[in-house]
Design an enzyme around this catalytic site. Structure first.
Site, short mmCIF file in Angstrom:
data_model
loop_
_atom_site.label_atom_id
_atom_site.label_comp_id
_atom_site.label_asym_id
_atom_site.label_seq_id
_atom_site.Cartn_x
_atom_site.Cartn_y
_atom_site.Cartn_z
N SER A 228 0.84 -1.20 0.00
CA SER A 228 0.00 0.00 0.00
C SER A 228 0.87 1.24 0.00
CB SER A 228 -0.89 0.02 1.25
OG SER A 228 -0.12 0.33 2.41
N ASP A 229 0.29 2.37 -0.41
CA ASP A 229 0.90 3.65 -0.09
C ASP A 229 0.75 3.84 1.42
OD1 ASP A 229 2.09 6.11 -0.25
OD2 ASP A 229 0.83 6.84 -1.88
N TRP A 230 1.50 4.76 1.97
CA TRP A 230 1.58 4.90 3.42
C TRP A 230 0.24 5.34 4.01
CZ3 TRP A 230 5.14 2.50 1.51
CH2 TRP A 230 6.36 2.22 2.13
N THR A 231 -0.34 4.49 4.83
CA THR A 231 -1.67 4.62 5.45
C THR A 231 -2.78 4.47 4.43
OG1 THR A 231 -2.00 7.03 5.31
CG2 THR A 231 -0.69 6.22 7.17
N GLY A 232 -2.50 3.85 3.30
CA GLY A 232 -3.49 3.72 2.24
C GLY A 232 -4.28 2.43 2.28
#
Length: 845
Positions: A228-232
């Site tokens: 994932s993208d960060w916190t995605g």
């Protein structure tokens, strides 16, 4: 101390690993590392931002890194061989920093020039972007480092980036937004992908089965890892079943114990978890085989070879837009050269956000021009002329003995304004920057839930008089000079766009400083847990962060008058204007495409007094040029990395013949962009952005709408001239493959490089409405004066194809297609034809 790991028997591990270990592997350990299980021989994979450099594992006080041109500059090179060498250099630097995965390249389409991260993408055309992406990946992965292609997919704006729904037709999704990712898989086999934050047609990308499983894995045959993208990540069972292997960063938010609960409820099964863990273990094996140590110390890379490549890349990122009076290259031995503009003195190597880093060194345009002018005996003088900054420039060039200190105990009410301060720090570290984003590198686990922070630095003024000083912060903070509070950002603190929009507005004040005198600048920071606005990054809730700026005060009129007076006395004026990280950054979108502040008035004023003015615009995305008719010489310099100043000087003084081509259409006005009515905050559908322009972005839009842009896609001048001839187009095979051959001749007196661009136009009958023409291939060649070379490029079935939503497949249409070749999308000198005998459908690569 690093640990040595042996290659893993993946299937055996899957059969024997305890379920709790498997679940733990599904999320990151911390901000930059995957989880590990040393007792089972599973190492922790380290990742690093990208895409134009290798920051390493710390935002705060990280190991210095080389910054290559931002992606729009790299795209402007149209040079896959150069990009592959850049990829190799980035791979070598990853090895030096112990990074097994580089979070890049970015191959999203630049749908609108307002996109805050537009500079991170290679351009507006999927063929250009896809082939440049593949070259980057091939270079990087040749060094044993995994590329992580991002952000998959339709991640084209920052406004509401975690929640916005990108509503896009299947045809546009396939032909424009997915296509560069598909080409990357086809031509380079990347080892990992990163999902985007946004929804795509109603479903978040990180839990989108159609994107992750049906298309990426099954249709394209991708067998790598998806993170994932960060916190995605916004779900547990849905993201696991859809095909998202790793949630980043750690510690986990959506997995961990939540997975066990979903497992107990029968929403996911061991087989689902094993599918994800298998990809993690396979990537771990690639990391083991690379020989890159785990948990290694980070080192910088600064060699003559790397500097030479950085300089070459910087020059290749520059596009000559106008040279009507042949003022360039600078010749005739001018005695006085005036360099004007804040972008000249303050180097802008990159845009802001996760692409930014602490450079090993940086050469500003003023530095590069001054050094080049010495060789011809010219004197260089400088004036700012107009400020391009949104936030005051950092105090870094003037400071010494800077450090940050942390204190476990909570602050007293006098902490922010008490002139005396004698407490002993519980943790401290020297720093080289007054921009401190301390999301990592600080032992918060030992400092408590909300420690207070103090920054001190000695600043020696080089200017006597009034200075503007500023402070922005994550939490509450004050700025003191010699013990006196000058900026208060506690009670008056207001939310702003600093620090990925988690920070405050910038607060300013004016102070009187004496030239040569040293002052103690001090920031006192604390995050009040009762006033934290919840954000996507949980670590920001207690992290310290601030930026301190200072700049001599000067009115707009006085600055412009100073520059005009200097320009009048110069034989040549070089006006370096543009944007910077204040205007182009992750976290927010641009509000317009205007040059900042009073820049346009400055350009007009300088042009009025000195006809021998070279206007250099520096930006990551298109800017408006209302003075363009009065400017005989214009150069577009994208964010050029460490060597941007030398690269620019090499072009201006003729050491390098410009060969860059615009990877983006520069519109004459924002309203000419096809996404004008449906981008970001202008959208009339809250929570959604409707891609109403369909496949018609960039030059596809200007062609079909018969709009004359400021400068077209693929455009770029040279100090020499070229001619195209001898077009030969082979017959198309039943599979849709054919070749295009042509000759490029350097008809001028100077060696130079030219890009042969091949476009195809579909039949006007028997096919759905399609773009007037589309780029299908390109090749850059280096030619001596008078030299000619034959160029041959291969074209595949994509050139004949469009996405048919009825059949849910690509359709290559039978018929006669026009083939056109030239050095720009608006200057196609050769025309031919190719015929596809039979219509066929296809999917996959």
């Amino acid at each position: 101390m690093t640990t040595t790991y042996k290659k893993l028997d993946v299937e055996q591990l899957l059969a024997t690993l305890p379920l709790d270990v498997k679940i733990r592997l599904l999320a990151g350990k911390d901000f930059w590392n995957f989880e590990s299980s040393p007792s089972h021989g599973i190492p922790s994979i380290r990742v690093s931002d990208g895409p134009n450099g290798v920051r390493g594992s710390r935002f705060f006080n990280g190991t210095p890194a080389n910054c290559f041109p931002s992606s729009t500059g790299t795209g402007a090179s149209f040079d896959v061989e150069l990009v592959e060498r850049i990829g190799k250099a980035l791979g070598n630097e990853c090895r030096a920093k112990g990074a097994h995965v580089l979070l890049g390249p970015t191959c999203n389409m630049q749908r609108s020039p307002l996109g805050g991260r537009g500079f991170e993408s290679f351009g507006e055309d999927p063929t250009l972007s896809g082939l440049i992406t593949a070259a980057y990946i091939n270079g990087l992965q040749s060094q044993g480092v995994s590329a992580c292609v991002k952000h998959y997919v339709a991640n084209d704006q920052e406004f509401e980036r975690f929640s916005v729904d990108s509503v896009v037709s299947q045809r546009a999704l396939r032909e424009i937004y997915l296509e560069p990712f598909r080409l990357a898989v086809k031509h380079s086999s990347p080892w990992s992908f990163m999902t985007s934050y946004n929804r795509v047609n109603g479903v978040h990308a990180s839990e989108n089965t159609q994107l992750l499983d049906d298309i990426l894995r099954k249709e394209w045959g991708f067998d790598g890892l998806v993170m994932s993208d960060w916190t995605g990540v916004y779900s547990t069972s849905q993201s696991i079943k859809a095909g998202l292997d790793v949630e980043m960063p750690g510690p986990t938010t959506m997995r961990g114990s939540a997975v066990m609960r979903q497992f107990a409820a029968g929403k996911i099964f061991v087989e689902d978890i094993d599918e994800r863990v298998r990809n993690i273990l396979n990537l771990a094996n690639r990391a083991i085989e690379s020989g890159i140590p785990f948990e290694a110390e980070e080192t910088a890379v600064d060699t003559p070879e790397t500097r030479a490549l950085l300089r070459e890349a910087a020059a290749s990122a520059i596009v000559l837009l106008k040279n009507e009076k042949e003022l360039l290259p600078i010749s005739g031995k001018p005695k006085k050269i005036a360099v004007i503009g804040s972008n000249a003195k303050i180097a802008v190597p990159s845009g802001g956000g996760s692409a930014s880093l602490a450079g090993t060194y940086t050469i500003s345009p003023l530095d590069g021009i001054t050094e080049a002018a010495k060789e011809i005996g010219a004197e260089v003088s400088f004036a700012t002329g107009a400020s391009a900054f949104r936030y005051l420039p950092l105090i870094d060039p003037f400071m010494k003995n800077a450090k940050v200190e942390f204190f476990i105990d909570s602050p007293t009410k006098d902490y922010f304004n008490d002139a005396s301060f004698s407490a002993k720090a519980d943790w401290e570290e020297p720093t080289k920057s007054s921009l401190a984003f301390m999301i990592d590198g600080v032992p918060y686990d030992k400092l408590g839930s909300s420690p207070r922070c103090r920054f001190t630095a000695e600043l020696t003024s080089d200017f006597a008089g009034t200075w503007d000083v500023s402070l922005g912060s994550l939490g509450q903070a004050t700025l003191l000079i010699d013990g006196k509070v000058v900026v208060e950002n506690v009670e008056s603190r207001r939310p702003g766009e600093l620090f990925f929009t988690a920070g405050s507005e910038e607060r300013r004040a004016q102070v009187q400083l004496e030239k040569g005198k040293t002052y103690l600048f001090e920031v006192r920071h604390w995050t009040d847990p009762t006033k934290v606005t919840p954000g996507p990054f949980a670590t920001l809730d207690k992290a310290a962060g601030f930026r301190v700026g200072a700049y001599p005060s000067q009115t707009v009129e006085a600055a412009r008058e100073e520059a005009v007076a200097l320009a009048k006395t110069a034989d040549v004026a070089v006006l370096v204007v543009g944007t910077n990280v204040d205007w182009e950054s992750e976290g927010f979108d641009r509000k317009n495409i205007d040059l900042p502040g009073a820049t346009n008035d400055l350009v007009k004023a300088v042009l009025a007094v000195n006809p021998n003015t070279v206007v250099v615009t520096q930006s990551g995305a298109p800017v408006a040029m209302p003075w363009i008719k009065d400017a005989p010489t214009v150069v577009q310099a994208f964010f050029g990395g460490n060597e941007l100043g030398n690269g620019l000087a090499d072009i201006l003084f003729g050491k390098v013949n410009p060969s860059g081509k615009l990877p983006l259409t520069f519109p004459a006005r924002l309203e000419d962009n096809p996404a004008y009515h449906s981008f970001g905050i202008t959208s009339d559908t809250p929570g959604k952005v409707v891609y109403g322009e369909g496949v018609y972005i960039g030059y596809r839009h200007t062609d079909r709408s018969n709009i004359t842009p400021l400068f077209p896609f693929g455009y770029g001048l040279s100090y020499t001239s070229f001619a195209f001839s001898d077009l030969q187009v082979s017959s198309a095979s039943a599979e849709g493959d054919f070749t295009v051959s042509f000759t490029i001749t350097n008809t001028g007196k100077t060696a130079g490089k030219q890009v042969g661009q091949v476009y195809i136009s579909p039949p006007t009958e028997g096919r759905i409405t399609s773009p007037v023409k589309e780029l299908v291939a390109f090749k850059k060649v280096d030619l001596k004066a008078g030299e000619k070379k034959e160029v041959t490029v291969k074209v595949a079935k994509e050139a004949f194809s469009y996405w048919d939503e009825h059949f849910d497949s690509w359709v290559a249409t039978a018929g006669t297609f026009k083939v056109a070749v030239g050095g720009s999308s608006d200057a196609l000198e050769l025309e031919g034809e190719v015929k596809l005998e039979k219509t066929f459908k296809w999917r996959g690569l």
